[in-house]
Motif scaffolding. Structure first.
Motif, PDB file in Angstrom:
ATOM      1  N   ARG A   1      49.565  12.167 -70.352  1.00  0.00           N
ATOM      2  CA  ARG A   1      49.508  13.398 -69.566  1.00  0.00           C
ATOM      3  C   ARG A   1      50.797  14.203 -69.742  1.00  0.00           C
ATOM      4  NH1 ARG A   1      48.064  17.898 -68.531  1.00  0.00           N
ATOM      5  NH2 ARG A   1      48.810  18.833 -66.605  1.00  0.00           N
TER       6      ARG A   1
ATOM      7  N   GLY B   1      45.907  20.437 -66.225  1.00  0.00           N
ATOM      8  CA  GLY B   1      45.557  19.052 -65.933  1.00  0.00           C
ATOM      9  C   GLY B   1      44.076  18.778 -65.903  1.00  0.00           C
TER      10      GLY B   1
ATOM     11  N   ARG C   1      40.486  11.854 -69.016  1.00  0.00           N
ATOM     12  CA  ARG C   1      40.357  13.303 -69.091  1.00  0.00           C
ATOM     13  C   ARG C   1      39.638  13.708 -70.372  1.00  0.00           C
ATOM     14  NH1 ARG C   1      45.132  12.876 -66.232  1.00  0.00           N
ATOM     15  NH2 ARG C   1      45.292  14.289 -64.431  1.00  0.00           N
TER      16      ARG C   1
ATOM     17  N   SER D   1      42.677  17.017 -71.598  1.00  0.00           N
ATOM     18  CA  SER D   1      43.720  16.435 -72.435  1.00  0.00           C
ATOM     19  C   SER D   1      43.572  17.025 -73.833  1.00  0.00           C
ATOM     20  CB  SER D   1      43.576  14.910 -72.480  1.00  0.00           C
ATOM     21  OG  SER D   1      44.457  14.332 -73.408  1.00  0.00           O
TER      22      SER D   1
END
Length: 394
Positions: free
Chosen positions: A204, A305, A337, A308
């Motif tokens: 992340r 967020g 994600r 990805s």
């Protein structure tokens, strides 16, 4: 080392020479480790990823030398790294191809399925446990989860003791196809269904930094693309679409508009499918789709967020509901994600029909099970190749 001495009589008396020798050595070591990890991943040919394995180590070395203003010698760096590349090609050429190695199959439903699916394998079905003594020239594959007779179990144990490699058919299939069979949720190497949380946190952070930098660098090209879209077709430059993402949450993806402006219904199943040679796609949009440039605005989703850089592709709401109704464990792909690119995309391309999505889901499960920095790097490199070749676009 010999090259350094030939160029300079006292190579380590000159800091620039020392940095060059040490840097080229570290680059070769890092590239060798990277290549080894790439070769463990399905679909990687022996020679195709030697040069890509050097990309990140060379960039890191260049950043260190320039960032810290360290002296270096171009000739030593070129000779050290170049000789490393040639050595890796030589070693790879000398290695015995695994595809030609004999694979002996212990009779069973899954091993026979493996033989039928992977016809390129050099396989032979064993008739009785006593035949295991003749398998020293290859490897044995068995379904270790099925009920094997005591004779087969003793024979397999004896084969292992005598140095014959014995593999479970489940792992062999995954390692050769890059897909996970969806008959049950498949745990990772840690015995868990949840991917490595520590790596996901690091991933992340990397996503955020890389996406932010990319948006700054690509700001002008993206503005040009937006302008061309506005000038060549009626409607806005960007297209917002409701998708299902991380942990099943809905979010709006941002893309460059590639189709003629129209009203859309997120609950209409058929309108969400992109067909081969779809007439709704504009001429500019067709190029953007082939080069995957229509996905660039999703960098904003990455910064926020919601996505990805690498992961299973997020599906449209109506399609996601449809797949969830017809495919077992489909919802499990939301454990990570969604990504702009992914393992399924570089192996399969764009699909919408159930049979194809079932295969895509197997690729997604393989990614979730094996998610790592090495796999993400491999996907990133293969994505570049896909963008250049226009593979799998619609």
């Amino acid at each position: 080392m010999a090259i350094a001495v030939a160029i300079h009589p006292e190579p380590f008396g000159d800091p620039g020479m020392a940095y060059s020798i040490g840097g080229s050595f570290l680059v070769n070591v890092a590239a060798a480790l990277t290549y080894r990890e790439f070769r463990r991943t399905p679909g990687t040919r022996r020679f195709a990823f030697i040069l890509p394995s050097y990309i990140v180590p060379v960039l890191c070395l260049a950043a260190a030398l320039l960032g810290f203003r360290l002296g270096y010698n171009n000739y030593v760096l070129l000779a050290g790294i170049g000789s490393g590349v040639m050595f890796m090609y030589f070693i790879s050429a000398m290695q015995r191809p695994t595809s030609g190695r004999k694979i002996y199959l212990v009779p069973g439903d899954r091993t026979l399925e493996l033989m039928k699916e992977l016809t390129f394998l050099n396989t032979e079905v064993l008739r009785k446990p006593g035949d295991l003594v003749f398998c020293a020239d290859g490897a044995v594959v068995a379904d270790l989860r099925q009920e094997l007779s005591s004779e087969w179990e003793r024979g397999l144990a004896h084969a292992v003791i005598n140095g014959v490699p014995v593999y479970n058919v489940k792992q062999v299939r995954e390692s050769l196809t890059g897909r996970v069979q969806i008959e049950a949720l498949s745990e990772n190497s840690f015995g868990a269904l949840v991917p490595s949380l520590s790596y996901l946190l690091l991933k992340r952070a990397i996503d955020f930094v890389v996406a932010l930098v990319a948006l700054v660098i690509l700001a002008i090209p993206m503005a040009v693309i937006a302008l061309v879209i506005r000038m060549t077709s009626h409607g806005p430059a960007f297209y917002r679409h409701l998708r299902v993402g991380y942990r099943g949450r809905q979010f709006e993806t941002l893309k460059f508009r590639t189709m003629a402006q129209r009203d859309h219904d997120d609950d209409d199943l058929e309108s969400q499918k992109t067909l081969e040679n779809d007439t709704r796609v504009t001429p500019v949009g067709r190029f953007l789709r082939k080069a995957r440039l229509d996905e660039l605005p999703q960098l904003i989703n990455v910064v926020r967020g919601e996505m990805s850089l690498i992961g299973p592709r997020p599906e449209a709401l109506a399609l996601s509901r449809w797949y969830d109704e017809h495919l077992d464990f489909y919802e499990y792909r939301h454990v990570v994600r969604p990504g702009i690119t992914g393992w399924a995309q570089v192996n399969q391309g764009h699909v919408t029909e159930l049979d194809d999505v079932y295969v895509k889901l197997q690729y997604d499960f393989y990614y979730i099970k094996n998610v790592s920095g090495w796999l993400d790097l491999l996907i990133a490199l293969r994505t570049v190749a896909v963008m250049v070749s226009f593979h799998g676009a619609r």
